[in-house]
Design an enzyme around this catalytic site. Structure first.
Site, PDB file in Angstrom:
ATOM      1  N   CYS A 440       0.814  -1.181   0.061  1.00 58.94           N
ATOM      2  CA  CYS A 440       0.058   0.002  -0.035  1.00 58.94           C
ATOM      3  C   CYS A 440       0.757   1.264   0.001  1.00 58.94           C
ATOM      4  O   CYS A 440       0.446   2.369  -0.671  1.00 58.94           O
ATOM      5  CB  CYS A 440      -0.910   0.065   1.044  1.00 58.94           C
ATOM      6  SG  CYS A 440       0.007   0.032   2.773  1.00 58.94           S
ATOM      7  N   HIS A 484      -2.060   0.789   7.099  1.00 57.03           N
ATOM      8  CA  HIS A 484      -2.269   1.025   5.697  1.00 57.03           C
ATOM      9  C   HIS A 484      -1.719   2.579   5.342  1.00 57.03           C
ATOM     10  O   HIS A 484      -1.685   3.201   6.422  1.00 57.03           O
ATOM     11  CB  HIS A 484      -3.678   1.108   5.748  1.00 57.03           C
ATOM     12  CG  HIS A 484      -4.383   1.118   4.225  1.00 57.03           C
ATOM     13  ND1 HIS A 484      -3.601   0.365   3.288  1.00 57.03           N
ATOM     14  CD2 HIS A 484      -5.162   1.789   3.545  1.00 57.03           C
ATOM     15  CE1 HIS A 484      -4.332   0.354   2.116  1.00 57.03           C
ATOM     16  NE2 HIS A 484      -5.051   1.197   2.341  1.00 57.03           N
ATOM     17  N   ASP A 500      -7.617   6.094  -2.284  1.00 54.22           N
ATOM     18  CA  ASP A 500      -7.001   4.908  -1.881  1.00 54.22           C
ATOM     19  C   ASP A 500      -6.503   3.907  -2.942  1.00 54.22           C
ATOM     20  O   ASP A 500      -7.435   3.283  -3.599  1.00 54.22           O
ATOM     21  CB  ASP A 500      -7.760   4.099  -0.871  1.00 54.22           C
ATOM     22  CG  ASP A 500      -6.980   2.981  -0.242  1.00 54.22           C
ATOM     23  OD1 ASP A 500      -5.725   2.561  -0.788  1.00 54.22           O
ATOM     24  OD2 ASP A 500      -7.119   2.449   0.775  1.00 54.22           O
TER      25      ASP A 500
END
Length: 709
Positions: A440, A484, A500
């Site tokens: 991520c 994250h 995202d």
């Protein structure tokens, strides 16, 4: 060989070991027990101590165990002195100091194990025991969980057993018997421990661990490629959440941590001033969040949180303040916190972005990642050519174009992307243009670089995303494996908007929180095993661990005052707490006294006890020294004392008294089954009354003689 054949039956090793154990001397057996308890205390420290300390402690304990087994000679003091100097030098070379937490604990371990090598007297064993008790306390500098508490409680019992054995120097008392006595002593102290825990005033720094003794878990306020991936492999709990109403879906559970604005080509870190608080709208979601100890000032609260207050944990000066969209703690770092908060589903900024801040959030280091910046410039031209009249919504169109590129350009999501084949400062180029696989943090940082290269203000946000429901207690658990990184871009009229990019390549990561397997961390195929029963046990353990954190570790001054209110104090303060503590200690002492009286050793009263006491009291009236020993003395003991004090010739009263004592002794100790021994108590009392009659005039004469003198 015939009749002369010898039948040989081999003995197994464990039979020989069993026989050898029972052949040990009392000192050898007690030494083995003490060494075993010290090894239990030192075991949790093994992962924290340097290798040479573990090796030295193991050698010292094994050496002393061998000496106890073979009844060998202890090493000389010169050798022990040399070993101590060597270990002191190693401690200095490792920590560059001999004080402080790490160096101090290492020295205590070294001294405790070396002291075992001169263990030959009771004083030496007491020193080892006291060092063992101190090492039990040091365990809580690192871990205060329920597992550590249970293990150290067993160690306390073991050391208390060794202490009780040391107070019984005679014979060979069984370890089971001594262990029961030690357990009984611990249970006797349990009520006092509960009273002190509940009512002893909590005030710092007495009731707090040293600052460097608290555990650290969670995110950092900087980001380099690979950092969040390391946390993704950590299944420890970062925070727990309990929602008061229907919880949001997993894809909306973003717990916002530090916002990272500055980028030097390798590291992202915060640096921009915060804007005004956003406007919140919609129905707020109330929730309670428990945040595990962290060194970060930023609290990872649910995005859109507009209200938050501390309900438990932390020091007295701890406060939480809103800083733009983030929440910052003031004080109380490294402590577990419980907060009551409210989050709104929608928020936006009404102010315009000033040119200075726009330049800050579009800044990129010169000469770094040129291929990615060139690609972004080309994409910007393509979007502008397709939408020439969409200037107001240009950021959203550019975001859609970048997200579509991630979905269609064969990017892949992996927890182990590896490092570039050659060392290069162009890490975003390596990910975005070449390997196209990452975690991520790769997607979030690459996305922000692309957006900034197209002139759109953007920044990186780190935190936690997603949560797993614990069906045992109804709480949502967020582990460090849910760490994250995502992005935000500035949309005119709305302000910062979350984007995202990980969801574009791996939507399952966002829609479903990673749930660890019960055997995660074991080698080979064992790590892939899953079991609903084991998962249920893990959920139960998490629930119990949370109750331990709330009821024990988070028990603070606020909970003490709430307890006093429930006990009847209207406005409790420190004076009220002192009164409650005094009452608690007094009632505990009274209860202990009553219990001690109730469980006292009672001597069974037989029919002749009363008669014996009356006889003893009557004979003390004579001017004769009573027999030595316990009272009341036996009739035979009194007869011997009187014979020694009354030489012949004796008076008639003296002879009658000696005869009565002889008859009374015969009634008590006559042969089994004789008429004398089975006589009724009335016969004993008759003899005692005659002794009392003889003693009264004698006492009166002695008193008269004393008054004449």
């Amino acid at each position: 060989m015939g009749n002369s054949m010898i039948h040989w039956r081999p003995k197994t090793w464990w039979i020989e070991l069993h026989q050898r154990w029972h052949a040990l001397t009392r000192e050898g057996r007690d030494t083995f027990w003490l060494l075993g308890m010290l090894a239990l205390v030192l075991l949790p420290h093994a992962t924290r101590l340097p290798w040479w300390a573990n090796l030295g402690a193991g050698i010292a304990l094994a050496w002393r165990a061998r000496l106890a087994w073979t009844d060998g000679k202890l090493p000389s003091r010169w050798l022990l002195a040399l070993m101590l100097v060597a270990l002191l030098i190693m401690t200095w070379l490792t920590y560059r100091t001999l004080i402080g937490r790490e160096a101090g604990i290492t020295l205590v371990v070294v001294l405790a194990t070396l002291k075992c090598l001169e263990l030959k007297a009771r004083r030496d064993s007491l020193v080892c025991l006291y060092l063992g008790f101190f090492l039990i306390l040091t365990q809580f500098f690192y871990n205060q969980g329920i597992g550590t508490a249970v293990l150290m409680l067993g160690a306390v019992w073991g050391l208390l057993t060794a202490l009780v054995m040391g107070q019984r120097p005679l014979g060979r008392p069984p370890i089971a018997e001594v262990g029961r006595d030690a357990l009984r002593a611990m249970l006797w102290g349990l009520p006092l421990m509960v009273v002190l825990f509940a009512l002893f005033p909590r005030f710092g720094p007495l009731w707090a661990l040293p600052t460097d003794a608290n555990g650290r878990t969670g995110l950092s306020d900087t980001l380099t490629l690979g950092q969040v991936a390391e946390l993704a492999l950590d299944d420890s709990i970062a925070l727990r959440v309990r929602f008061s109403s229907t919880p949001p879906p997993p894809e909306q559970m973003y717990f916002r941590g530090p916002t990272l604005d500055n980028f030097n080509g390798l590291v992202w870190e915060p640096g921009a001033p915060a804007l005004a608080k956003p406007q919140l709208s919609g129905a707020p979601q109330s929730y309670e969040i428990t945040i595990e100890p962290s060194s970060l000032p930023v609290l990872p609260l649910l995005e859109g949180t507009g209200k938050a207050m501390v309900s438990a944990g932390g020091s007295d000066r701890l406060t939480v303040q809103q800083h733009g969209i983030e929440w910052i703690r003031r004080g109380g770092r490294g402590e577990r916190l419980i907060l009551q908060a409210q989050a709104w589903p929608r928020w936006q900024w009404t102010e315009e972005l000033r040119p200075q801040l726009r330049r800050h959030w579009t800044r990129l280091p010169q000469g770094v990642n040129p291929r990615t910046q060139a690609w972004a410039t080309q994409l910007l031209a393509e979007v502008q050519a397709r939408h020439p009249d969409a200037a107001a919504s240009a950021p959203q169109l550019l975001v859609s174009a970048v997200m579509n590129h991630i979905r269609t350009a064969r990017y892949s999501y992996t927890l182990s992307p590896g490092l570039p084949a050659q060392q290069t400062p162009h890490l975003i180029d390596d990910f975005w243009m070449d390997r196209k696989e990452g975690f991520c943090e790769h997607f979030a940082t690459g996305f922000v670089v692309v957006m900034r290269a197209m002139g759109v203000p953007a920044r990186v946000v780190t935190g936690y995303q997603g949560a797993e429901l614990n069906p045992v207690d109804g709480q949502y658990i967020v582990r460090n494996s849910s760490a994250h990184a995502w992005a935000e871009f500035w949309q005119p009229g709305r302000g910062w908007v979350r984007a995202d990019p990980t969801a574009a390549v791996a939507p399952e990561r966002v829609q479903r929180a990673p749930r660890p397997r019960p055997f995660a961390g074991l080698p080979g195929p064992l790590s892939q095993l899953d079991s609903s029963a084991l998962q249920r046990l893990r959920d139960m353990w998490d629930a119990v661990d949370n109750r331990w954190n709330v009821w024990v570790l988070q028990y603070s001054r606020g909970q003490q005052m709430n307890l006093l209110k429930s006990l009847g104090w209207q406005q409790p303060d420190f004076q009220s707490l002192g009164q409650a503590l005094a009452w608690g200690l007094g009632l505990t002492g009274l209860g202990a006294a009553v219990l001690a009286w109730w469980t006292r050793e009672r001597t069974p009263h037989q029919p002749w006890d009363k008669a014996l006491r009356r006889m003893h009291k009557a004979l003390t009236q004579w001017p004769v020294a009573p027999p030595t020993g316990p009272e009341p003395a036996a009739a035979s003991a009194w007869r011997v004392a009187l014979l020694a004090s009354w030489p012949e010739p004796r008076t008639g009263e003296q002879e009658a008294l000696l005869r009565l004592l002889h008859e009374l002794d015969a009634l008590r100790y006559g042969p089994t089954g004789t008429a004398a021994q089975t006589s009724q108590p009335s016969q004993w009392l008759s003899l005692v009354k005659q002794i009392e009659a003889l003693s009264r005039p004698t006492a009166a004469l002695a008193s008269a003689a004393h008054s004449r003198t």
